[in-house]
Scaffold this motif. Structure first.
Motif, PDB file in Angstrom:
ATOM      1  N   MET A   1     -26.316 -10.072  -2.229  1.00 56.11           N
ATOM      2  CA  MET A   1     -26.630  -9.627  -0.868  1.00 56.11           C
ATOM      3  C   MET A   1     -26.275 -10.658   0.195  1.00 56.11           C
ATOM      4  SD  MET A   1     -27.713  -6.640  -1.525  1.00 56.11           S
ATOM      5  CE  MET A   1     -28.278  -6.128   0.083  1.00 56.11           C
TER       6      MET A   1
ATOM      7  N   SER B   1     -29.585  -0.990   3.625  1.00 62.64           N
ATOM      8  CA  SER B   1     -29.823  -2.151   4.492  1.00 62.64           C
ATOM      9  C   SER B   1     -29.194  -1.932   5.864  1.00 62.64           C
ATOM     10  CB  SER B   1     -29.262  -3.418   3.854  1.00 62.64           C
ATOM     11  OG  SER B   1     -29.959  -3.757   2.673  1.00 62.64           O
ATOM     12  N   VAL B   2     -27.943  -1.497   5.876  1.00 59.78           N
ATOM     13  CA  VAL B   2     -27.279  -1.175   7.141  1.00 59.78           C
ATOM     14  C   VAL B   2     -27.979   0.007   7.810  1.00 59.78           C
ATOM     15  CG1 VAL B   2     -25.140  -0.236   8.136  1.00 59.78           C
ATOM     16  CG2 VAL B   2     -25.046  -2.128   6.495  1.00 59.78           C
TER      17      VAL B   2
ATOM     18  N   PHE C   1     -26.616  -2.224  -0.014  1.00 56.32           N
ATOM     19  CA  PHE C   1     -25.821  -2.446   1.190  1.00 56.32           C
ATOM     20  C   PHE C   1     -26.014  -1.279   2.163  1.00 56.32           C
ATOM     21  CE2 PHE C   1     -22.252  -5.742   0.806  1.00 56.32           C
ATOM     22  CZ  PHE C   1     -23.013  -6.579   0.010  1.00 56.32           C
TER      23      PHE C   1
ATOM     24  N   ARG D   1     -26.076  -2.315  -5.967  1.00 52.75           N
ATOM     25  CA  ARG D   1     -25.541  -3.158  -4.895  1.00 52.75           C
ATOM     26  C   ARG D   1     -25.024  -2.309  -3.745  1.00 52.75           C
ATOM     27  NH1 ARG D   1     -20.450  -5.076  -3.565  1.00 52.75           N
ATOM     28  NH2 ARG D   1     -20.402  -7.083  -2.457  1.00 52.75           N
TER      29      ARG D   1
ATOM     30  N   TYR E   1     -22.493   3.667  -0.679  1.00 53.48           N
ATOM     31  CA  TYR E   1     -22.800   2.877   0.515  1.00 53.48           C
ATOM     32  C   TYR E   1     -22.943   3.777   1.749  1.00 53.48           C
ATOM     33  CZ  TYR E   1     -21.773   0.132   4.688  1.00 53.48           C
ATOM     34  OH  TYR E   1     -21.799  -0.409   5.949  1.00 53.48           O
TER      35      TYR E   1
ATOM     36  N   GLY F   1     -20.261  -3.702   6.636  1.00 60.11           N
ATOM     37  CA  GLY F   1     -20.707  -3.398   5.275  1.00 60.11           C
ATOM     38  C   GLY F   1     -19.626  -2.701   4.471  1.00 60.11           C
TER      39      GLY F   1
ATOM     40  N   ILE G   1     -32.510  -8.446   4.229  1.00 59.95           N
ATOM     41  CA  ILE G   1     -31.463  -7.994   3.311  1.00 59.95           C
ATOM     42  C   ILE G   1     -31.282  -8.967   2.145  1.00 59.95           C
ATOM     43  CG2 ILE G   1     -28.945  -7.668   3.122  1.00 59.95           C
ATOM     44  CD1 ILE G   1     -28.982  -6.589   5.983  1.00 59.95           C
TER      45      ILE G   1
ATOM     46  N   LEU H   1     -23.429  -9.854   3.055  1.00 60.82           N
ATOM     47  CA  LEU H   1     -23.834  -8.893   4.082  1.00 60.82           C
ATOM     48  C   LEU H   1     -24.873  -9.503   5.017  1.00 60.82           C
ATOM     49  CD1 LEU H   1     -23.713  -6.018   5.238  1.00 60.82           C
ATOM     50  CD2 LEU H   1     -25.538  -5.402   3.642  1.00 60.82           C
ATOM     51  N   CYS H   2     -25.849 -10.196   4.446  1.00 58.90           N
ATOM     52  CA  CYS H   2     -26.883 -10.826   5.274  1.00 58.90           C
ATOM     53  C   CYS H   2     -26.279 -11.844   6.227  1.00 58.90           C
ATOM     54  CB  CYS H   2     -27.924 -11.490   4.377  1.00 58.90           C
ATOM     55  SG  CYS H   2     -29.240 -12.326   5.276  1.00 58.90           S
TER      56      CYS H   2
ATOM     57  N   VAL I   1     -18.462  -4.089   0.859  1.00 62.43           N
ATOM     58  CA  VAL I   1     -18.992  -3.419  -0.323  1.00 62.43           C
ATOM     59  C   VAL I   1     -17.972  -3.299  -1.443  1.00 62.43           C
ATOM     60  CG1 VAL I   1     -18.450  -1.017   0.260  1.00 62.43           C
ATOM     61  CG2 VAL I   1     -20.530  -1.539  -1.021  1.00 62.43           C
TER      62      VAL I   1
ATOM     63  N   ASN J   1     -35.355  -3.009  -1.077  1.00 65.12           N
ATOM     64  CA  ASN J   1     -34.798  -4.059  -1.936  1.00 65.12           C
ATOM     65  C   ASN J   1     -35.663  -4.256  -3.176  1.00 65.12           C
ATOM     66  OD1 ASN J   1     -32.690  -4.512  -0.209  1.00 65.12           O
ATOM     67  ND2 ASN J   1     -33.162  -6.654   0.203  1.00 65.12           N
TER      68      ASN J   1
END
Length: 378
Positions: A175, A330-331, A327, A323, A296, A374, A148, A178-179, A378, A157
């Protein structure tokens, strides 16, 4: 008779192509989808390449060459084996491999990290019995969580970085929260899943040699290529890379995953063609993903059906909030195995039967918690 032989030859050729394609389910689905789309809503064939984000594809190709060079140098296996000989327990080993996989995934992509760490885990399992299914599961989660952080971590990404027009450092900074949160969550999960059981790795006496010249050149070239890709010069940089390695270590170029590049190209064509359909456009537009939270949620949920890379490609047609989309997709890599190609690769590399049920018993609850985390960030 010659005409009949020509038709038979063409038929045999097409049959061989289809047999090769059908061995790769993702590729087969994309080819069928492209054919259906061309029949239902035909586009001029010459217009199809225009649907591809070639900057992203060229950047991915360069990264595949460089990561393959680093892999073939032997450095990753040498470093990993040096690390594991400093540990003495099962839980420590699991935490170390999770950290190693996550760290590698930030610069070598989540797939490459899996190809380095999962085989290592399997070889260690031969030296000292380990709960290998659980170990592979947390490694798969770790490459999704670690990747992420940077544009280099995974294809979605990379795509959103290129289309978002943001700098490398700005992307990482955006990021990072969140990572960090998901890695902390994974650390807790890993700690709970493994015991502090003594581990004997004394049987690992295999020597691991490193091609220092290949490794050193590859690392320097990696930094230069990232800088050039960030400046939108991936094409010329890729041309230089390919020429250098073809004349020096041609196996680096020959052994990269060319099929991944083809799949990525087809994803752009198929998904952008589908997104352009009036019915699809109206459906997503009606849902409305013009706010960060909606973008998101769309990314996190759609990834469960079509994987996070295609979800990013589709949703980028309807939202410019890179962004929020990053997010979300990625989730979306957690949950069902289809959420991320890395999940499928990890399960396949493990070679273990009955992996799907234990994988989802961990990954789905992890996805639910990650959704909440997330949403808050976000």
């Amino acid at each position: 008779m010659p005409e009949f032989d020509a038709k038979r030859t063409r038929s045999d050729f097409l049959a061989r192509i289809w047999r090769a394609v059908s061995k790769e389910p993702v590729l087969a689905i994309l080819v069928v989808a492209l054919v259906v789309l061309q029949i239902a809503h035909p586009r001029p064939l010459v217009s199809l390449p225009g649907l591809v984000d070639w900057q992203t594809v060229l950047t991915l190709a360069g990264l595949l060459i460089l990561t393959k060079a680093i892999e073939l140098s032997g450095f990753l296996m040498w470093a990993a084996h040096r690390l594991v000989h400093h540990i003495h327990g099962e839980r420590t080993l699991a935490l170390l491999l999770v950290a190693l996989a996550a760290g590698l995934s930030t610069v070598l992509t989540n797939d490459v990290a899996l190809f380095a760490v999962v085989p290592l885990a399997l070889s260690l399992n031969k030296l000292a019995p380990l709960p290998i299914k659980r170990l592979v599961i947390v490694i798969a989660l770790s490459v999704n969580a670690g990747s992420i952080l940077t544009p280099l971590g995974n294809p979605q990404n990379l795509f959103l970085w290129q289309t978002g027009g943001v700098g490398f450092g700005a992307f990482v900074w955006a990021m990072l929260p969140l990572c960090a949160a998901l890695m902390a969550l994974l650390g807790i999960v890993t700690f709970a899943m493994f015991q502090a059981k003594p581990l004997d790795l004394s049987g690992d006496v295999e020597a691991h040699r490193v091609d220092r010249v290949l490794c050193g050149v590859s690392v320097l070239a990696f930094a230069a290529f990232v800088a050039l890709a960030d400046a939108h010069h991936a094409g010329p940089a890729l041309a230089v890379l390919a020429l250098v390695f073809l004349s020096w270590h041609r196996e680096v170029v020959f052994e990269i995953d060319w099929l991944l590049l083809l799949i990525f190209v087809l994803m752009f064509i198929v998904l952008r063609s589908a997104a352009a359909l009036p019915s699809i456009h109206a459906g997503i537009a009606q849902i409305g993903i013009d706010t960060p939270t909606r973008a998101y949620a769309a990314g996190a949920l759609l990834s469960q059906a079509i994987s996070n890379v295609p979800a990013a490609i589709v949703l980028a047609e309807f939202s410019k909030d890179w962004r929020a989309l990053a997010f979300g997709v990625s989730v979306g890599g957690f949950g069902f195995a289809i959420g991320s190609l890395a999940n499928l690769i990890a399960v396949r590399l493990s070679g273990e039967k009955g992996m799907w049920k234990p994988f989802h018993l961990v990954s789905i609850p992890f996805w639910i918690v990650a959704m909440v985390v997330g949403w808050a960030l976000v």
